[in-house]
Structures are given as C-alpha cells and as structure tokens.
Design a protein around this motif. Structure first.
Motif, PDB file in Angstrom:
ATOM      1  N   LEU B  37     -22.652 -16.029  30.110  1.00 55.85           N
ATOM      2  CA  LEU B  37     -22.755 -17.485  30.252  1.00 55.85           C
ATOM      3  C   LEU B  37     -24.015 -18.014  29.571  1.00 55.85           C
ATOM      4  CD1 LEU B  37     -21.510 -18.236  33.881  1.00 55.85           C
ATOM      5  CD2 LEU B  37     -20.375 -18.676  31.695  1.00 55.85           C
ATOM      6  N   VAL B  38     -25.139 -17.329  29.793  1.00 59.63           N
ATOM      7  CA  VAL B  38     -26.395 -17.730  29.157  1.00 59.63           C
ATOM      8  C   VAL B  38     -26.258 -17.659  27.644  1.00 59.63           C
ATOM      9  CG1 VAL B  38     -28.807 -17.042  28.807  1.00 59.63           C
ATOM     10  CG2 VAL B  38     -27.841 -17.082  31.111  1.00 59.63           C
ATOM     11  N   MET B  39     -25.623 -16.603  27.186  1.00 58.15           N
ATOM     12  CA  MET B  39     -25.396 -16.399  25.751  1.00 58.15           C
ATOM     13  C   MET B  39     -24.590 -17.561  25.174  1.00 58.15           C
ATOM     14  SD  MET B  39     -25.929 -14.018  23.458  1.00 58.15           S
ATOM     15  CE  MET B  39     -25.474 -14.074  21.733  1.00 58.15           C
ATOM     16  N   LEU B  43     -25.744 -20.403  22.410  1.00 58.77           N
ATOM     17  CA  LEU B  43     -25.059 -20.615  21.131  1.00 58.77           C
ATOM     18  C   LEU B  43     -24.689 -22.085  20.954  1.00 58.77           C
ATOM     19  CD1 LEU B  43     -22.758 -17.485  20.724  1.00 58.77           C
ATOM     20  CD2 LEU B  43     -24.716 -18.164  19.325  1.00 58.77           C
ATOM     21  N   ILE B  44     -24.205 -22.718  22.052  1.00 60.90           N
ATOM     22  CA  ILE B  44     -23.832 -24.136  21.956  1.00 60.90           C
ATOM     23  C   ILE B  44     -25.070 -24.990  21.672  1.00 60.90           C
ATOM     24  CG2 ILE B  44     -22.932 -26.096  23.276  1.00 60.90           C
ATOM     25  CD1 ILE B  44     -21.019 -24.156  24.647  1.00 60.90           C
ATOM     26  N   ALA B  45     -26.176 -24.631  22.342  1.00 63.05           N
ATOM     27  CA  ALA B  45     -27.421 -25.380  22.113  1.00 63.05           C
ATOM     28  C   ALA B  45     -27.867 -25.247  20.664  1.00 63.05           C
ATOM     29  CB  ALA B  45     -28.510 -24.874  23.058  1.00 63.05           C
ATOM     30  N   LEU B  46     -27.765 -24.038  20.122  1.00 64.53           N
ATOM     31  CA  LEU B  46     -28.137 -23.786  18.736  1.00 64.53           C
ATOM     32  C   LEU B  46     -27.284 -24.621  17.786  1.00 64.53           C
ATOM     33  CD1 LEU B  46     -29.986 -21.815  17.078  1.00 64.53           C
ATOM     34  CD2 LEU B  46     -27.954 -20.386  16.789  1.00 64.53           C
ATOM     35  N   TRP B  47     -26.003 -24.651  18.082  1.00 60.12           N
ATOM     36  CA  TRP B  47     -25.031 -25.422  17.297  1.00 60.12           C
ATOM     37  C   TRP B  47     -25.432 -26.905  17.313  1.00 60.12           C
ATOM     38  CZ3 TRP B  47     -19.351 -26.043  19.490  1.00 60.12           C
ATOM     39  CH2 TRP B  47     -18.615 -26.882  18.659  1.00 60.12           C
ATOM     40  N   ALA B  48     -25.678 -27.418  18.520  1.00 60.73           N
ATOM     41  CA  ALA B  48     -26.039 -28.834  18.650  1.00 60.73           C
ATOM     42  C   ALA B  48     -27.337 -29.128  17.882  1.00 60.73           C
ATOM     43  CB  ALA B  48     -26.201 -29.187  20.126  1.00 60.73           C
ATOM     44  N   TRP B  49     -28.284 -28.220  18.021  1.00 66.44           N
ATOM     45  CA  TRP B  49     -29.577 -28.420  17.359  1.00 66.44           C
ATOM     46  C   TRP B  49     -29.397 -28.415  15.844  1.00 66.44           C
ATOM     47  CZ3 TRP B  49     -31.809 -24.757  14.104  1.00 66.44           C
ATOM     48  CH2 TRP B  49     -33.087 -25.084  13.615  1.00 66.44           C
ATOM     49  N   TYR B  59     -17.626 -34.685   9.458  1.00 66.62           N
ATOM     50  CA  TYR B  59     -16.367 -34.196   8.886  1.00 66.62           C
ATOM     51  C   TYR B  59     -16.536 -32.797   8.274  1.00 66.62           C
ATOM     52  CZ  TYR B  59     -18.732 -36.322   4.915  1.00 66.62           C
ATOM     53  OH  TYR B  59     -19.677 -36.671   3.988  1.00 66.62           O
ATOM     54  N   ILE B  60     -17.786 -32.287   8.293  1.00 61.35           N
ATOM     55  CA  ILE B  60     -17.998 -30.878   7.904  1.00 61.35           C
ATOM     56  C   ILE B  60     -18.115 -30.023   9.170  1.00 61.35           C
ATOM     57  CG2 ILE B  60     -19.487 -29.237   6.716  1.00 61.35           C
ATOM     58  CD1 ILE B  60     -18.735 -31.031   4.589  1.00 61.35           C
ATOM     59  N   LEU B  61     -19.103 -30.377   9.978  1.00 58.11           N
ATOM     60  CA  LEU B  61     -19.274 -29.649  11.241  1.00 58.11           C
ATOM     61  C   LEU B  61     -19.683 -30.636  12.329  1.00 58.11           C
ATOM     62  CD1 LEU B  61     -19.447 -26.983  12.818  1.00 58.11           C
ATOM     63  CD2 LEU B  61     -21.837 -26.823  12.136  1.00 58.11           C
ATOM     64  N   PRO B  62     -18.747 -31.020  13.191  1.00 58.87           N
ATOM     65  CA  PRO B  62     -19.091 -31.935  14.273  1.00 58.87           C
ATOM     66  C   PRO B  62     -19.919 -31.213  15.333  1.00 58.87           C
ATOM     67  CG  PRO B  62     -16.824 -31.228  14.483  1.00 58.87           C
ATOM     68  CD  PRO B  62     -17.344 -30.600  13.222  1.00 58.87           C
ATOM     69  N   GLY B  63     -20.766 -31.927  16.002  1.00 60.23           N
ATOM     70  CA  GLY B  63     -21.551 -31.335  17.092  1.00 60.23           C
ATOM     71  C   GLY B  63     -20.672 -31.061  18.293  1.00 60.23           C
ATOM     72  N   PRO B  64     -21.202 -30.274  19.240  1.00 60.07           N
ATOM     73  CA  PRO B  64     -20.410 -29.947  20.427  1.00 60.07           C
ATOM     74  C   PRO B  64     -20.001 -31.177  21.223  1.00 60.07           C
ATOM     75  CG  PRO B  64     -22.649 -29.032  20.564  1.00 60.07           C
ATOM     76  CD  PRO B  64     -22.485 -29.565  19.177  1.00 60.07           C
ATOM     77  N   ASP B  65     -20.841 -32.216  21.216  1.00 52.63           N
ATOM     78  CA  ASP B  65     -20.505 -33.422  21.975  1.00 52.63           C
ATOM     79  C   ASP B  65     -19.255 -34.092  21.414  1.00 52.63           C
ATOM     80  OD1 ASP B  65     -22.042 -33.698  19.701  1.00 52.63           O
ATOM     81  OD2 ASP B  65     -22.900 -35.630  20.324  1.00 52.63           O
ATOM     82  N   LEU B  66     -19.185 -34.177  20.060  1.00 57.57           N
ATOM     83  CA  LEU B  66     -18.018 -34.798  19.432  1.00 57.57           C
ATOM     84  C   LEU B  66     -16.737 -34.006  19.717  1.00 57.57           C
ATOM     85  CD1 LEU B  66     -19.057 -36.070  15.878  1.00 57.57           C
ATOM     86  CD2 LEU B  66     -18.137 -37.365  17.810  1.00 57.57           C
ATOM     87  N   VAL B  67     -16.875 -32.691  19.658  1.00 55.24           N
ATOM     88  CA  VAL B  67     -15.710 -31.841  19.915  1.00 55.24           C
ATOM     89  C   VAL B  67     -15.231 -32.039  21.351  1.00 55.24           C
ATOM     90  CG1 VAL B  67     -14.896 -29.461  20.061  1.00 55.24           C
ATOM     91  CG2 VAL B  67     -16.373 -30.160  18.183  1.00 55.24           C
ATOM     92  N   ALA B  68     -16.195 -32.108  22.287  1.00 55.85           N
ATOM     93  CA  ALA B  68     -15.823 -32.317  23.688  1.00 55.85           C
ATOM     94  C   ALA B  68     -15.109 -33.654  23.848  1.00 55.85           C
ATOM     95  CB  ALA B  68     -17.075 -32.249  24.574  1.00 55.85           C
ATOM     96  N   GLN B  69     -15.655 -34.676  23.186  1.00 59.10           N
ATOM     97  CA  GLN B  69     -14.995 -35.996  23.233  1.00 59.10           C
ATOM     98  C   GLN B  69     -13.563 -35.916  22.722  1.00 59.10           C
ATOM     99  OE1 GLN B  69     -17.234 -38.954  21.081  1.00 59.10           O
ATOM    100  NE2 GLN B  69     -18.986 -38.749  22.487  1.00 59.10           N
ATOM    101  N   ALA B  70     -13.416 -35.218  21.576  1.00 61.20           N
ATOM    102  CA  ALA B  70     -12.076 -35.103  20.981  1.00 61.20           C
ATOM    103  C   ALA B  70     -11.129 -34.399  21.936  1.00 61.20           C
ATOM    104  CB  ALA B  70     -12.159 -34.335  19.660  1.00 61.20           C
TER     105      ALA B  70
END
Ligand code: ATP
Ligand code: MG
Lengths: 274, 286
Positions: B37-39, B43-49, B59-70
């Motif tokens: 879970l920590v891992m 990874l998600i934090a790294l992605w967002a950062w 349109y290349i790489l959406p952040g985790p927030d946008l994906v969650a919204q979608a």
C-alpha cells in the motif's frame, strides 16, 4: 562346520500347506537389469519368512511379484488355496507394507488407514472401529486427524503398517517396514508383530537388511544374492515361542545370527563388484 | 502392556498441533499489507508530482486526479464495459476448466487419444489468437460469441496441459496400492489421481485466469465493433481515437485491477485448497 541342534538347512521344510509358490520366477526390467533369476520359493500357511540380502538383490522385486504387482518375465506365482474371481484372477487377501510409507499427503492419517476398507465399499462410520483399532496397534490413535506431513518418518511408516493390518489379511507382505525406526520402537513393533502373528495365524513375508531382526522374527530365513538376484541359502529357525529377551540373549540366537551372517557374507563374496 | 510399550505410547499421546495456523506470524501479515500500500501511494505521489513539476499536457499524461475524475464521470460507460469483459472472461474460464479437465482425464486414460489429439491442442495454443480472431469473427453470428471462443481457446490449454501432467505424475507406489486393494477405475480417478493432480490443476487455473482476460481484450481489439455490448477494450480504443486520455487511463486501470483481482482470487483458492498438505502452501518450519 559345527551346526547346533537348533539349526537345520532344510529348503523344503514347509510346515503348513503352501499358500504361495514361486516357480522359476525371473524378472528382467526393460533397461536390461536382471533383478531376479530363476527364483523358486514355497511359503507355507502360518510361516514367517524373511527375505534377507544386500541392497539391490531383488528383495522388493520378489515381494511385488508375490503381491501380483508387475508380471514375472518368466515363471509363475501360484496361490493354491485362495479363491479366484469371475475373471480368473486370484483374489488375494494381502496386506502390503511398501518400503516407503506411500501415504496420500492430502488425506489425514484416519483416511489413509481407512482406504483399503473404503475401496471395498465400507463406509467411514462402519470402518471407524477397525481403523482406530489398527491405529492403536501401532500407537498412533491420537494422531488420527493429523496429516502425513505432520508426522516423523517412523510414524509415517507405522501408519502404513496400520493400513496393511486394517483389512485383517491372511498374508502380510512387508518390505523393510522397520528400517526407518529407532531401536526401541523397532523392538516394540517386532514384538507386536510376533504377537499378532501368533494370535491371528498370519503368513508373513518380511524383507529386511538386518540379520538380527530376521533371526528374531522368522521361522525361515531366505538369503538372497545380487546380480542377478537369486536365492543362495535357506535357514530354518527352530526356536522357542514366545520369543523374548531370553531368546535374544540365548546361545541359540547368537549361533543363528553367526550362521546367517556367514551366509550373507558369502552372498556378497559371490559378487565380484563388491 | 509392558513398560516399554507404555513409554512409547506415552510419548505420543500429546494431541498433534493440527489446528496450528499455517500462515505467517501476525506482524509479518500486517507488513505484507502495508508495504504494497505504501509503495502504491508513493508511486501515485511520484506520478502526480512529475505531471505537475514538468507541466505535462493532460492529453499526453493526465495526473492521477484527472484520471480519478474520469473514472467517476465516465462510470456510466466504463461500468457496463467492465461487466461485459468480466462476463466473457469468466464464462470462457469456466468452459476452459470443465473442458480442460475432462480432456485431461481422457488423455491420461488413453494414450492413443492423446497421441491423436495433442498435436491439434498444441497448434491451437501456438497460433497467435489475434491471427485467428478475424476468422472466428466471420464464423460466429455475434461478437460476444467470437470473444468467448477466443478467450476459451487461450485459457483452455494451460488447464489441459497442467492437469494432464498432474494426472500422469501420480505416485506409482500409490497406484500399486490401489491396484492391490482392487480399486475400480473410478475409485482410482476420484480418490487418487484427481487429488494428486490438484496442485498442477491450480497452477493451470492461475495461468488460465490471466490469459482469459488478455484474450478477451485482444479479441475485442480485433473485432473493434461498437455497440451496446462493448467491453473495456473497445472503450480503450474509442478513448484513443477521441484523445480522451484520462478515460483511457481509467479503462486501463480497471483492466489492471481486474487482472490483479483474478490472480488474487485464483491464488487464494489455491492456497485454501492446498494449505493443509501441499509443500507449496506450507511455511517451512525448520
Ligand atoms: N523399475 C525398475 N527399473 C529398472 N531396474 C529396476 C527397477 N526396480 C528395480 N530395479 C533394479 O532391480 C534390482 C533389484 O531391485 P530391488 O528394488 O528389488 O532391490 P532390493 O533388494 O529391494 O534393494 P534394497 O534393499 O536396497 O531395497 C536393482 O538392481 C535395481 O537397480
Ligand atoms: Mg527394496
């Protein structure tokens, strides 16, 4: 050679009528190994016969052929007194203890011992008393619900012995059943086996490496030599029963073991490779 | 009873520890949940950062927030698609299990049947599913059927080959024992061969579960048709055409999660069935 009165070399000295007869049995495996060559042996009802010989001399092979597992290449095995089924096959009433415990790892000790009865269509409930009795004989009644992997090597072997006893067979074939056991347990099971043998009038064919065990248990010792596996000597053991500590310390006993060891040594000496 | 006998019996009357838990100790179990879970969080934090720090266009790489919204916004589309993909996967898996085990029993009982049929089983297995999918699409009346057949072909082979191997690896001494006690063919099959083959079968099941999902997706790519019964693969393609990358990611995550869930479920099943007796499921205690 000085031979005491307790010993006689008498290959034809069979007490009861023969229950199984091997006639000129040979076995050659597909890889060319000649495991048995021209073995003839008659085992009388109520006898306790030990097959004694060095490793690889065909003792297990002989026992399997007696049990009807694997055909002899030449020669025949006769069961003169046993019934034949509709297909003409012998209905052998045999208990067999393999050299390895040969338990089903997915089944509890109880279910492993129940197996021979289960295959004969006896329900768990109906078999319970007999299964527990057999487990009691080998001192494992409290382990009925354990799985084989939770047992020690010797305990597994005792489960396997209980499984062979549960059908109350007329003939018991045992392949080095006590080789994996400690001295005390082995002695206890030797004594138990002798007691049950006397009580139920079984015929026992017992494979062993041990000169002492063979002399202590048997009424006749069949000494075998390797390459090719064959019978080289038969020693009748005329000894008091019950056999007990007194017998094991008696001069007859040591004379018999000496005589048997000598025979076994000649079995090894007969072979150039060793 | 002699004293000797008593001592032997007494040393063994202690009840065996059959009820002992065979899993890892408690602290290890907690760590096993926490570390992944920590891992994942890391990874998600790294992605967002990364998306924020380098100003990556969505349109290349959406952040985790946008994906969650979608995921939430498009659930009306994605949910039914997931259901379709799941249905195809599990139906194919179920048929593959039944068929694979039955044919394995046939193979193990008759060498001639095996010699006659096994080359075709191998051919089915080695031909890429994407290459046969168009043909299957022509021969079947609905896309659903075609997808089902594709997923089945792929899932079937690992079940068949593993179970056949398991049925054939039964301990020869145990087979001798059954023969000695006059066991019938059925008794030998049900009491001996099938239990002995269970660990092999379960390995086949775990492989087949993942492959059935992959095949269901690949076949849908090949089919490429729209409609009410479209699965996740079609929604992925559709999102790509429309450059709706957040939705594409959401669909992808659903696919991944499904795959992981199937693997987890089959592993759990395997553990539950083997934990009492098979080496693979037992912690080594020496
Ligand atoms: N399945 C087999 N295929 C080929 N050769 C075999 C097979 N089983 C046994 N043999 C050979 O037959 C000979 C006799 O084997 P067997 O198992 O009967 O010996 P044994 O007297 O029981 O030995 P041990 O005391 O070590 O158990 C050996 O030389 C062995 O290599
Ligand atoms: Mg042997």
């Amino acid at each position: 050679m000085p031979v005491s009165s307790a010993i006689s070399i008498a290959p034809q000295a069979v007490p009861g009528r023969p229950i199984v007869r091997l006639e000129h049995v040979s076995k050659t495996f597909s890889n060319g190994t000649v495991a048995l060559k021209d073995m003839s042996l008659s085992i009388g009802e109520g006898e306790f016969v030990s097959l004694l010989g060095p490793s690889g001399c065909g003792k297990s092979t002989a026992l399997r052929i007696i049990a009807g597992l694997g055909e002899a290449t030449t020669g025949r095995v006769d069961w003169p007194t046993m019934a034949h089924d509709a297909a003409g096959k012998v209905e052998r009433e045999i208990g067999f203890v393999f050299q390895e415990p040969t338990l089903m790892p997915w089944a509890t000790v109880f279910k492993n011992v129940w197996l021979p009865l289960r295959l004969a269509g006896i329900s768990k409930q109906a078999a319970r008393a007999r299964v527990m009795e057999a487990l009691d004989m080998v001192g494992l009644a409290s382990f009925a619900d354990a799985y084989p992997r939770e047992l020690s090597g010797g305990m597994k072997m005792r489960v396997s012995i209980a499984r062979a006893l549960v059908t109350r067979p007329r003939v018991l074939l045992m392949d080095e059943p006590f080789a994996a056991l400690d001295e005390i347990t082995r002695q206890k099971l030797n004594d138990d086996l002798l007691r049950l043998w006397a009580q139920f009038g079984w015929t026992v064919v017992f494979v062993t490496h041990s000169v002492f065990e063979s002399v202590y248990l048997s009424t006749r010792i069949v000494v075998m030599a390797p390459r090719p596996g064959r019978v080289i000597d038969e020693i009748a053991v005329v000894a008091p029963s019950p056999r007990d500590l007194a017998f094991r310390t008696s001069p007859e006993y040591s004379e018999l073991t000496r005589r048997t060891s000598q025979s076994l040594h000649s079995a090894l000496g007969a072979n150039d490779h060793l | 009873m002699t004293e000797l006998q008593q001592s032997v019996v007494a040393s063994e009357t202690g009840e065996p520890q059959t009820q002992a838990e065979s899993g890892p100790p408690p602290h290890e179990r907690i760590l096993r949940v926490i570390i992944p879970l920590v891992m994942l969080g890391g990874l998600i934090a790294l992605w967002a950062w990364y998306v924020k720090a380098y100003n990556v266009p969505h349109y290349i790489l959406p952040g985790p927030d946008l994906v969650a919204q979608a995921m939430v916004r498009d659930w009306g589309v994605l949910g039914p698609a997931l259901l379709v993909t799941l249905t195809i996967t599990f139906e194919a898996l179920a048929i593959a299990l039944v068929g694979g085990v039955l044919i394995a029993i046939l193979f193990a009982s008759s060498r001639w049947v095996e010699i006659a049929l096994s080359p075709y089983m191998v051919i089915l297995q080695v031909t890429p599913i994407i290459a046969i999918a168009p043909l299957i699409l022509i021969y079947t009346s609905t896309t659903q059927q075609a997808l089902l057949i594709c997923a089945w072909i792929v899932a079937f082979f690992p079940v068949l080959s593993n179970t056949t191997q398991g049925l054939k690896s039964t301990d020869h001494n145990l087979l001798n024992l059954y023969e000695l006690y006059g066991a019938s063919r059925w008794q030998t099959l049900f009491l001996l061969k099938l239990p002995a083959a269970l660990p092999y079968f379960l390995t086949g099941l775990r492989i087949a579960g993942g492959l059935a999902l992959i095949a269901a997706v690949v076949a849908e790519f090949a089919a490429g048709s729209a409609g009410a019964g479209s699965g996740l693969a079609f929604r992925l393609l559709e999102s790509q055409y429309r450059l709706n990358i957040p939705r594409l990611f959401a669909a992808l995550i659903l696919l991944c999660a499904t795959g992981v869930a199937i693997f987890g479920a089959t592993s759990l099943l395997s553990h539950l069935l083997l934990r009492r007796w098979h080496e693979s499921a037992i912690r080594r205690e020496n």
